[in-house]
Motif scaffolding. Structure first.
Motif, PDB file in Angstrom:
ATOM      1  N   ALA A   1       0.849  -1.189   0.000  1.00 49.16           N
ATOM      2  CA  ALA A   1       0.000   0.000   0.000  1.00 49.16           C
ATOM      3  C   ALA A   1       0.882   1.234   0.000  1.00 49.16           C
ATOM      4  N   VAL A   2       0.254   2.371  -0.337  1.00 52.08           N
ATOM      5  CA  VAL A   2       0.924   3.662  -0.315  1.00 52.08           C
ATOM      6  C   VAL A   2       0.239   4.532   0.738  1.00 52.08           C
ATOM      7  N   ALA A   3       1.035   5.105   1.626  1.00 51.80           N
ATOM      8  CA  ALA A   3       0.527   6.081   2.589  1.00 51.80           C
ATOM      9  C   ALA A   3       0.937   7.460   2.098  1.00 51.80           C
ATOM     10  N   LEU A   4      -0.051   8.251   1.717  1.00 50.07           N
ATOM     11  CA  LEU A   4       0.200   9.544   1.087  1.00 50.07           C
ATOM     12  C   LEU A   4      -0.162  10.662   2.050  1.00 50.07           C
ATOM     13  N   SER A   5       0.800  11.560   2.298  1.00 53.04           N
ATOM     14  CA  SER A   5       0.612  12.616   3.301  1.00 53.04           C
ATOM     15  C   SER A   5       0.585  13.992   2.657  1.00 53.04           C
ATOM     16  N   SER A   6      -0.326  14.836   3.156  1.00 55.09           N
ATOM     17  CA  SER A   6      -0.358  16.234   2.733  1.00 55.09           C
ATOM     18  C   SER A   6      -0.958  17.079   3.839  1.00 55.09           C
ATOM     19  N   SER A   7      -0.284  18.185   4.163  1.00 57.81           N
ATOM     20  CA  SER A   7      -0.752  19.093   5.212  1.00 57.81           C
ATOM     21  C   SER A   7      -1.381  20.358   4.652  1.00 57.81           C
ATOM     22  N   ILE A   8      -1.021  20.734   3.424  1.00 56.65           N
ATOM     23  CA  ILE A   8      -1.490  21.983   2.826  1.00 56.65           C
ATOM     24  C   ILE A   8      -2.573  21.665   1.801  1.00 56.65           C
ATOM     25  N   ALA A   9      -3.756  22.248   1.971  1.00 54.13           N
ATOM     26  CA  ALA A   9      -4.894  21.919   1.115  1.00 54.13           C
ATOM     27  C   ALA A   9      -4.644  22.246  -0.349  1.00 54.13           C
ATOM     28  N   THR A  10      -3.824  23.231  -0.641  1.00 51.40           N
ATOM     29  CA  THR A  10      -3.582  23.591  -2.036  1.00 51.40           C
ATOM     30  C   THR A  10      -2.834  22.507  -2.800  1.00 51.40           C
ATOM     31  N   ARG A  11      -2.351  21.499  -2.110  1.00 47.75           N
ATOM     32  CA  ARG A  11      -1.691  20.365  -2.768  1.00 47.75           C
ATOM     33  C   ARG A  11      -2.692  19.274  -3.151  1.00 47.75           C
ATOM     34  N   LEU A  12      -3.974  19.473  -2.871  1.00 54.89           N
ATOM     35  CA  LEU A  12      -4.958  18.424  -3.120  1.00 54.89           C
ATOM     36  C   LEU A  12      -5.140  18.063  -4.598  1.00 54.89           C
ATOM     37  N   PRO A  13      -5.129  19.009  -5.530  1.00 49.09           N
ATOM     38  CA  PRO A  13      -5.182  18.569  -6.931  1.00 49.09           C
ATOM     39  C   PRO A  13      -4.013  17.652  -7.295  1.00 49.09           C
TER      40      PRO A  13
ATOM     41  N   LEU B   1     -15.714  20.095 -12.683  1.00 47.93           N
ATOM     42  CA  LEU B   1     -14.538  20.664 -13.358  1.00 47.93           C
ATOM     43  C   LEU B   1     -14.800  20.933 -14.837  1.00 47.93           C
ATOM     44  N   ASP B   2     -15.928  20.430 -15.355  1.00 49.98           N
ATOM     45  CA  ASP B   2     -16.242  20.662 -16.770  1.00 49.98           C
ATOM     46  C   ASP B   2     -16.397  22.142 -17.095  1.00 49.98           C
ATOM     47  N   ASP B   3     -16.737  22.975 -16.072  1.00 54.35           N
ATOM     48  CA  ASP B   3     -16.924  24.399 -16.358  1.00 54.35           C
ATOM     49  C   ASP B   3     -15.605  25.152 -16.534  1.00 54.35           C
ATOM     50  N   GLN B   4     -14.467  24.485 -16.285  1.00 51.60           N
ATOM     51  CA  GLN B   4     -13.133  25.048 -16.513  1.00 51.60           C
ATOM     52  C   GLN B   4     -12.769  26.186 -15.560  1.00 51.60           C
TER      53      GLN B   4
ATOM     54  N   ALA C   1      -6.474  28.858 -12.030  1.00 48.48           N
ATOM     55  CA  ALA C   1      -5.108  28.395 -11.784  1.00 48.48           C
ATOM     56  C   ALA C   1      -4.137  28.967 -12.811  1.00 48.48           C
ATOM     57  N   ARG C   2      -4.551  29.001 -14.068  1.00 49.41           N
ATOM     58  CA  ARG C   2      -3.652  29.470 -15.131  1.00 49.41           C
ATOM     59  C   ARG C   2      -3.439  30.979 -15.097  1.00 49.41           C
ATOM     60  N   THR C   3      -4.411  31.716 -14.597  1.00 50.69           N
ATOM     61  CA  THR C   3      -4.311  33.180 -14.597  1.00 50.69           C
ATOM     62  C   THR C   3      -4.027  33.730 -13.203  1.00 50.69           C
ATOM     63  N   SER C   4      -3.538  32.896 -12.308  1.00 57.16           N
ATOM     64  CA  SER C   4      -3.361  33.318 -10.911  1.00 57.16           C
ATOM     65  C   SER C   4      -2.455  34.539 -10.785  1.00 57.16           C
ATOM     66  N   THR C   5      -1.372  34.580 -11.538  1.00 57.13           N
ATOM     67  CA  THR C   5      -0.454  35.718 -11.448  1.00 57.13           C
ATOM     68  C   THR C   5      -1.142  37.010 -11.862  1.00 57.13           C
TER      69      THR C   5
ATOM     70  N   LEU D   1      -8.532  29.624  -3.480  1.00 59.46           N
ATOM     71  CA  LEU D   1      -9.758  29.708  -4.262  1.00 59.46           C
ATOM     72  C   LEU D   1      -9.745  28.661  -5.371  1.00 59.46           C
ATOM     73  N   ALA D   2      -8.618  28.528  -6.057  1.00 61.47           N
ATOM     74  CA  ALA D   2      -8.516  27.526  -7.119  1.00 61.47           C
ATOM     75  C   ALA D   2      -8.753  26.123  -6.551  1.00 61.47           C
ATOM     76  N   THR D   3      -8.191  25.837  -5.378  1.00 64.00           N
ATOM     77  CA  THR D   3      -8.382  24.523  -4.773  1.00 64.00           C
ATOM     78  C   THR D   3      -9.840  24.299  -4.404  1.00 64.00           C
ATOM     79  N   ALA D   4     -10.489  25.328  -3.858  1.00 65.64           N
ATOM     80  CA  ALA D   4     -11.913  25.215  -3.532  1.00 65.64           C
ATOM     81  C   ALA D   4     -12.741  24.945  -4.785  1.00 65.64           C
ATOM     82  N   LEU D   5     -12.353  25.555  -5.900  1.00 62.47           N
ATOM     83  CA  LEU D   5     -13.034  25.291  -7.166  1.00 62.47           C
ATOM     84  C   LEU D   5     -12.796  23.855  -7.622  1.00 62.47           C
ATOM     85  N   TYR D   6     -11.578  23.364  -7.416  1.00 63.77           N
ATOM     86  CA  TYR D   6     -11.268  21.984  -7.807  1.00 63.77           C
ATOM     87  C   TYR D   6     -12.155  21.007  -7.038  1.00 63.77           C
TER      88      TYR D   6
END
Length: 359
Positions: free
Chosen positions: A157-169, A239-242, A248-252, A291-296
């Motif tokens: 099995a794989v145990a996958l760890s993440s503490s920061i929500a923006t890494r969810l995608p 996610l179909d609404d893009q 994410a692409r226009t964040s800057t 915001l991008a993560t919440a949209l994802y």
């Protein structure tokens, strides 16, 4: 004169005392005292798993609390975390922690971009104590490297760890990739939300709230191999609404637009020095990323929790949290044609107003 042995403290009080002792060493950036303390705990009979989870992990939690309350700088937080990591190493090489392999093999890794490695490290050490052969890959593991490793080792099995929500995608991509080649995934870490709600949404085979919970789950029996076709990255129909992709692409560009407009919308910003302006730009970048993560995830609660936390962090640092509503209004103006983004931003602003963001 009494020669009797002093009575032992109850276990909870004993552990509290050990936590306080280790905290004093860690907060003083005293690596030698910290490692000596954990070795003494083991020598005196404290179980290695308890030293890891009931002492070191609790001290690390206090480190985070002190940083959030602005009683510890980022540099101090990093130094304290490094000492806690060395304390974990000291436990791992102590004779009391030498456990023969009696179970299968587990790969433990942080998702790509996740640099909070200590929770995963604690899990790896606990699994070793429980008799597993563990491949601990550390922080920020690119998915392609994780998959190559699984092909060569055939873990159970794989145990996958993440503490920061923006890494969810990114976590979603890693979960899907592991399952596509037949490896089950147990997810853990604060990123996966209350009661692991995002682990379920993203198709993980299991979720655990902490290292002890993950070890207990894996001890119940072999996790079934997933059907390689059971989870696809397009299983999130919203996610179909893009909207996620476009934000994410226009964040800057979005950050620049909000930053430019904020000086008029929030006049106190005109008196900011260069350092304050840099931090404002960083905060805006985090807002757009969340915001991008919440949209994802199509989950406004994730963004609302982040904004509420951000307001608390700003106030702890004597920065007026009243700058947040105008920033969210400016962002909503830029995204006026994005219905889900507008809904999420409105909910966050409403929460700030209800909570009574200080003026």
């Amino acid at each position: 004169m009494s020669t009797s042995t002093p009575p032992r403290l109850p276990r909870a009080q004993h552990l509290d005392r050990l936590v306080d002792e280790l905290w004093d060493a860690v907060s003083a950036v005293d690596e030698y005292t910290a490692t000596d303390l954990v070795l003494r705990m083991l020598d005196e009979g404290t179980a290695p798993e308890s030293v890891l989870l009931d002492v070191i992990a609790r001290v690390q939690g206090r480190v985070g609390e002190e940083w959030a309350a602005d009683r510890m700088t980022v540099a101090q937080e990093h130094a304290a975390t490094a000492i806690n990591d060395r304390a974990v190493s000291a436990v791992s090489v102590h004779p009391a922690a030498r456990t023969p392999v009696t179970r299968g093999r587990i790969t433990v890794a942080c998702v790509d971009g996740e640099w909070h490695a200590l929770p995963a490290r604690l899990l790896a050490e606990v699994l070793k104590l429980r008799g597993w052969q563990v491949d601990y890959l550390g922080a920020q593991v690119p998915t392609s490297h994780l998959i190559a490793h699984l092909h060569s080792t055939q873990a159970d099995a794989v145990a996958l760890s993440s503490s920061i929500a923006t890494r969810l995608p990114t976590a979603h991509a890693a979960i899907t990739a592991c399952q596509a080649i037949g490896f089950p995934v147990i997810a853990g870490g604060a990123a996966f939300g209350p009661k692991g709600r995002y682990a379920t949404l993203l198709g993980a085979d299991a979720w655990a709230p902490d290292a002890r919970g993950a070890a207990d789950h894996l001890a119940r029996g072999r996790m079934p191999r997933p059907n390689p076709d059971h989870q696809q990255l397009d299983d999130l129909p919203h996610l179909d609404d893009q909207e996620y992709t476009l934000v994410a692409r226009t964040s800057t560009t979005l950050v620049q637009a909000v930053y430019t407009g904020l000086e008029d919308a929030f006049p106190p910003m005109r008196a900011y020095d260069d350092a304050q302006r840099d931090r404002t730009a960083e905060d805006l970048a985090h807002i757009v990323e969340f915001l991008a993560t919440a949209l994802y995830l199509d989950d406004e609660d994730l963004f609302t929790r982040f904004i509420t936390w951000t307001a608390q962090i700003l106030e702890a640092r004597k920065v007026p949290a009243r700058s947040l509503p105008p920033a969210l209004d400016l962002l909503a103006r830029e995204l006026k044609d994005f219905s889900r983004a507008a809904r999420i931003l409105t909910a966050a602003n409403r929460t700030l107003t209800t909570a009574g963001t200080p003026a």
